[in-house]
Scaffold this active site. Sequence first.
Site, PDB file in Angstrom:
ATOM      1  N   GLY A 219     -13.308  10.824  37.998  1.00 40.20           N
ATOM      2  CA  GLY A 219     -13.126  12.231  38.314  1.00 40.20           C
ATOM      3  C   GLY A 219     -13.908  13.110  37.345  1.00 40.20           C
ATOM      4  O   GLY A 219     -14.983  12.748  36.862  1.00 40.20           O
ATOM      5  N   SER A 220     -13.333  14.249  37.006  1.00 40.91           N
ATOM      6  CA  SER A 220     -14.093  15.283  36.299  1.00 40.91           C
ATOM      7  C   SER A 220     -14.393  14.982  34.839  1.00 40.91           C
ATOM      8  O   SER A 220     -15.207  15.696  34.231  1.00 40.91           O
ATOM      9  CB  SER A 220     -13.348  16.622  36.398  1.00 40.91           C
ATOM     10  OG  SER A 220     -13.335  17.067  37.738  1.00 40.91           O
TER      11      SER A 220
END
Length: 486
Positions: A219-220
């Site tokens: 993810g981020s």
Amino acid sequence: MNTPLRRVTSVVALLFVALLVSTTLIQVIFAPSINARPDNRRTLLDNYSRDRGQILVGDQPIAKSVATPNQEIAFLRTYPAAQLYSHVTGYFSYTYGAGGGLESSADDLLSGQSDELFYTRVTDLLTGRTPVGASLKTTINAKAQQAASAALGNQRGAVVALDPKTGAILAMVSHPEYDPNTLSQHDQTAVVASSKSLTTDPTQPLVNRAISGNLYPPGSVFKIVTASAALENGVVNDQSLIPAPAVLTLPQTNVGLPNYDRRACGPNDQTTLQHALEISCNTAMGYLGMQVGADKLAAQASKFGFGTTLRIPTRVDPSRFPTGINQAQTAQSAIGQFDVRVTPMQIAMVSAAIANRGILMRPYLVQTVLSADLQTIDSATPERLSVAVSPQTAATLTTMLTSVVDNGTGTPAKIDGVQVAGKTGTAEQGNGKPPHAWFTAFAPANDPKIAVAVVVEDGGNAGSEAAGGRLAGPIAKAVMEAVLSQ
């Protein structure tokens, strides 16, 4: 000599030759591999007849051998801290041999069979002293390990903490844990039952999620890699305005890349790199990924350690960035989705490299190898693994990541009186599963003592409402505070 007798003599001679050849093969050629088999009972009996070396955290043993009255199995391997260090130590079983952790990866040292201990073995032979394996003093910080385990609690996931300047592993926790004592006891029936229970448990407690198993989409938190690539390749600077619409149009597909809240990340659908990191803007980072290109993004990931098989000495599964991808897939990969897969160790390495002015140090778990009388046989020397980014890029990103914690999604990791640089991540899995919650950070930002990565599987106790900052941020904070308070 008549013909039948000659034939019998020839057959007997061939049998003797076959016997000599097979004996030579077994005793000379195949002997090392046979002795190395974990289920070789004779090797295990030989190992159990000797005092196996200790595994230490500070001066406290987390694995040691205790003498027993049993003449055949002279020592019992015990684990005083049990679950807390289960994935650091692994287990040593009379039934199954060495499994997982240092018990397996450093078995030659602990058993006394390593080439490093040759002169020690010769001395023992000449003096008549009972052979004893080497002890291993780990790099683990006891307070950091305890804080990580307590903060992760009953949630599945992992925590890794590194000293950015040396690569020393300060904490390595994987949940669920297990009790190695249940596999090291001498009651074979109980050991077999415990092994069956652990191996069939759907939560996979024997898997060290910190360095192996089914790797995670990051993810981020991967946006640190994307930002690094964009800065290093001159695609953006700290003043640039980046397109950041509510939904980024992707080439070769009708599926756009949206922001979490489906809103633009700034006025006129534009934002800066710092603000994109602060609010974890998908569209800005997806755009940058396409501008950098898949090849340069992959090259940047490689500089942070992606694709490298490490041994600490336990094997670390290599993290991966996908190859042969188109522009739409590159945009998705730039925000840590699509087929990007990582270990928590890898994400801790990314933060550690930024913290250490762009220099990535090789992670290691064993600080010192000690003889039976606690004399140093060998000591780890910090080793540079790569130059991940320039000092200028590292400084720029440190400022931006500090703002993420001060003003953005990373505020749950704030520590009073300490500047913390960090990044949140909420990694979508698809198939209706809750997201994984991530947080990575280092502190103090101006003179880092610790870099940490946390992943909480399947949203942990927050389920589908999980967010990296709210769920994983406080865990990272607890670990950093444990180190910085000493």
